[in-house]
Design a protein around this motif. Sequence first.
Motif, mmCIF file in Angstrom:
data_model
loop_
_atom_site.group_PDB
_atom_site.id
_atom_site.type_symbol
_atom_site.label_atom_id
_atom_site.label_comp_id
_atom_site.label_asym_id
_atom_site.label_seq_id
_atom_site.Cartn_x
_atom_site.Cartn_y
_atom_site.Cartn_z
ATOM 1 N N LEU A 187 0.815 -1.213 0.000
ATOM 2 C CA LEU A 187 0.000 0.000 0.000
ATOM 3 C C LEU A 187 0.848 1.263 0.000
ATOM 4 C CD1 LEU A 187 -2.690 -1.073 2.634
ATOM 5 C CD2 LEU A 187 -2.935 -1.019 0.141
ATOM 6 N N VAL A 188 2.163 1.103 0.101
ATOM 7 C CA VAL A 188 3.114 2.213 0.148
ATOM 8 C C VAL A 188 2.763 3.152 1.302
ATOM 9 C CG1 VAL A 188 4.438 3.853 -1.235
ATOM 10 C CG2 VAL A 188 3.141 2.056 -2.378
ATOM 11 N N THR A 189 2.673 2.575 2.496
ATOM 12 C CA THR A 189 2.425 3.362 3.689
ATOM 13 C C THR A 189 3.262 2.793 4.826
ATOM 14 O OG1 THR A 189 0.675 4.287 5.104
ATOM 15 C CG2 THR A 189 0.482 1.949 4.526
ATOM 16 N N ALA A 190 3.353 3.535 5.917
ATOM 17 C CA ALA A 190 4.158 3.087 7.049
ATOM 18 C C ALA A 190 3.533 1.840 7.667
ATOM 19 C CB ALA A 190 4.262 4.191 8.096
ATOM 20 N N PRO A 191 4.337 0.825 8.013
ATOM 21 C CA PRO A 191 3.774 -0.390 8.605
ATOM 22 C C PRO A 191 3.242 -0.190 10.005
ATOM 23 C CG PRO A 191 6.156 -0.504 8.587
ATOM 24 C CD PRO A 191 5.785 0.712 7.804
ATOM 25 N N HIS A 192 3.760 0.823 10.709
ATOM 26 C CA HIS A 192 3.295 1.043 12.073
ATOM 27 C C HIS A 192 3.565 2.480 12.480
ATOM 28 C CE1 HIS A 192 2.355 0.200 16.274
ATOM 29 N NE2 HIS A 192 3.425 0.886 16.601
ATOM 30 N N ASP A 267 9.506 8.860 19.452
ATOM 31 C CA ASP A 267 9.476 8.791 17.991
ATOM 32 C C ASP A 267 10.872 8.946 17.403
ATOM 33 O OD1 ASP A 267 6.774 8.312 17.787
ATOM 34 O OD2 ASP A 267 6.233 10.401 17.469
ATOM 35 N N ARG A 268 11.674 9.852 17.981
ATOM 36 C CA ARG A 268 13.043 10.018 17.488
ATOM 37 C C ARG A 268 13.859 8.744 17.750
ATOM 38 N NH1 ARG A 268 16.463 14.442 16.940
ATOM 39 N NH2 ARG A 268 14.594 15.564 16.274
ATOM 40 N N ALA A 269 13.678 8.140 18.923
ATOM 41 C CA ALA A 269 14.379 6.883 19.222
ATOM 42 C C ALA A 269 13.965 5.792 18.241
ATOM 43 C CB ALA A 269 14.084 6.460 20.659
ATOM 44 N N ARG A 270 12.688 5.720 17.940
ATOM 45 C CA ARG A 270 12.198 4.726 16.988
ATOM 46 C C ARG A 270 12.841 4.933 15.620
ATOM 47 N NH1 ARG A 270 8.226 4.990 13.364
ATOM 48 N NH2 ARG A 270 7.464 6.958 14.194
ATOM 49 N N LEU A 271 12.931 6.185 15.192
ATOM 50 C CA LEU A 271 13.545 6.501 13.905
ATOM 51 C C LEU A 271 15.020 6.088 13.878
ATOM 52 C CD1 LEU A 271 13.217 7.912 11.132
ATOM 53 C CD2 LEU A 271 13.898 10.037 12.253
ATOM 54 N N LEU A 272 15.749 6.358 14.954
ATOM 55 C CA LEU A 272 17.168 5.993 15.018
ATOM 56 C C LEU A 272 17.359 4.479 15.068
ATOM 57 C CD1 LEU A 272 18.451 8.732 17.501
ATOM 58 C CD2 LEU A 272 18.841 8.614 15.026
ATOM 59 N N LEU A 273 16.476 3.782 15.761
ATOM 60 C CA LEU A 273 16.549 2.327 15.798
ATOM 61 C C LEU A 273 16.354 1.725 14.410
ATOM 62 C CD1 LEU A 273 14.486 1.722 19.044
ATOM 63 C CD2 LEU A 273 16.880 1.024 18.737
ATOM 64 N N GLU A 274 15.476 2.332 13.625
ATOM 65 C CA GLU A 274 15.179 1.821 12.290
ATOM 66 C C GLU A 274 16.239 2.199 11.262
ATOM 67 O OE1 GLU A 274 10.304 2.153 12.894
ATOM 68 O OE2 GLU A 274 11.352 3.456 11.464
ATOM 69 N N SER A 275 16.903 3.335 11.450
ATOM 70 C CA SER A 275 17.756 3.874 10.386
ATOM 71 C C SER A 275 19.245 3.881 10.696
ATOM 72 C CB SER A 275 17.306 5.306 10.060
ATOM 73 O OG SER A 275 17.402 6.136 11.209
ATOM 74 N N ALA A 309 13.508 -5.355 20.334
ATOM 75 C CA ALA A 309 12.500 -6.085 19.564
ATOM 76 C C ALA A 309 12.029 -5.265 18.370
ATOM 77 C CB ALA A 309 11.318 -6.442 20.461
ATOM 78 N N HIS A 310 11.881 -3.960 18.565
ATOM 79 C CA HIS A 310 11.465 -3.100 17.460
ATOM 80 C C HIS A 310 12.505 -3.106 16.356
ATOM 81 C CE1 HIS A 310 9.369 0.217 15.493
ATOM 82 N NE2 HIS A 310 10.566 0.713 15.251
ATOM 83 N N ARG A 311 13.754 -2.978 16.723
ATOM 84 C CA ARG A 311 14.832 -2.970 15.716
ATOM 85 C C ARG A 311 14.902 -4.324 15.000
ATOM 86 N NH1 ARG A 311 20.565 -0.762 17.398
ATOM 87 N NH2 ARG A 311 19.953 1.070 16.147
ATOM 88 N N ALA A 312 14.809 -5.403 15.751
ATOM 89 C CA ALA A 312 14.887 -6.734 15.149
ATOM 90 C C ALA A 312 13.741 -6.964 14.171
ATOM 91 C CB ALA A 312 14.868 -7.800 16.242
ATOM 92 N N GLN A 313 12.532 -6.536 14.560
ATOM 93 C CA GLN A 313 11.378 -6.686 13.676
ATOM 94 C C GLN A 313 11.561 -5.878 12.412
ATOM 95 O OE1 GLN A 313 7.401 -6.141 15.393
ATOM 96 N NE2 GLN A 313 6.890 -4.886 13.633
ATOM 97 N N PHE A 314 11.991 -4.636 12.552
ATOM 98 C CA PHE A 314 12.166 -3.765 11.401
ATOM 99 C C PHE A 314 13.254 -4.297 10.480
ATOM 100 C CE2 PHE A 314 11.601 0.136 9.153
ATOM 101 C CZ PHE A 314 12.844 0.441 8.629
ATOM 102 N N ARG A 315 14.417 -4.640 11.068
ATOM 103 C CA ARG A 315 15.543 -5.126 10.264
ATOM 104 C C ARG A 315 15.211 -6.458 9.628
ATOM 105 N NH1 ARG A 315 20.272 -2.313 11.441
ATOM 106 N NH2 ARG A 315 19.598 -0.135 11.644
ATOM 107 N N GLY A 316 14.467 -7.293 10.347
ATOM 108 C CA GLY A 316 14.092 -8.592 9.781
ATOM 109 C C GLY A 316 13.264 -8.445 8.533
ATOM 110 N N VAL A 317 12.344 -7.469 8.538
ATOM 111 C CA VAL A 317 11.508 -7.228 7.363
ATOM 112 C C VAL A 317 12.343 -6.700 6.218
ATOM 113 C CG1 VAL A 317 9.662 -5.776 6.484
ATOM 114 C CG2 VAL A 317 9.409 -6.885 8.688
#
Length: 321
Positions: A187-192, A267-275, A309-317
Amino acid sequence: MRSVAVVAFDGISPFHLSVPTLVLGRSGSGLDHGELPYTVRVCADTPGTLSTAAGFDITVRDGVDTVADADLIVFPGWQRDLALSPALHEAVHVAHARGARLVGLCLGSWAIAATGLVDGREINTHWAAASDLAAAFPRVRVRADSLWTDLGDVITSAGVAAALDCCLHIVRGDLGARAATDLARALVTAPHRGGSQAQFIPIAVPGEDAADPIEHAMVWARTHLDTAIDLDTWSRRAHMSRRTFTRRFRDRTGTSPQQWLLQQRTDRARLLLESTDDTVDRIAAETGFGSAVSLRHHFHRVLGTSPAAHRAQFRGVILSS
């Protein structure tokens, strides 16, 4: 298969109607991205031709008997002066008593409130309609600071784009994060997206002569998340007393300065964990949490998961795509 009844009405917004039929029913996507275990049917009090807010008509074939038999009942919008018909009211109660979940997207929360099934409970809606909804249904606690509220049997969301987030949240809860993420990618949208409706979005810093002192203070805080921000210092940035700043900030955002700041840090922590590959300790320092322990505590409280867990889920995808 889970049966889904999407309730339409005369004058409905076709965008809001399309969200659950697209996310759960895959209608009209034009993409082959697998099947979900939902059978989606659009229904109305009086089947036939309905007008829409976009100026064209739609045809609905199913009646409210679809609601009584459904596992998931979705109100993708509503009109504030539109009463639930006795037949629809009874069908919702029958289905809910049987274990069906109710979903109100945006102003669909009005229909949920009108059932009486959320008296004494908490629901969500578009921030611009929250005060009117609370006034119309004083027995209901109305939230305007989150994208959705999930009570288990009742799920309600904020407006427009948040309806997508809410439907993806339903898929995530039913089928797991991987299914929801794959669907979000299609759908080209954010997963969460979690937390406040005022999501972290990098924006240009306005000049010192900015007309809105609260906005200026918010931008200043976003650019200083790695530092300790106490309320006295923050209110001085807006040239206000602490008490006035707190009141004006709540009027502006619907939440307290401290809660808003916590959401920005998360939110900033989430962004850094993902990127980034930064350690949790480093991210805690960069986002003002101070320690990994503090970051883990607040991250779990806000998002319901741990940083790791958030980083692992994101990186796993990402790695498996």
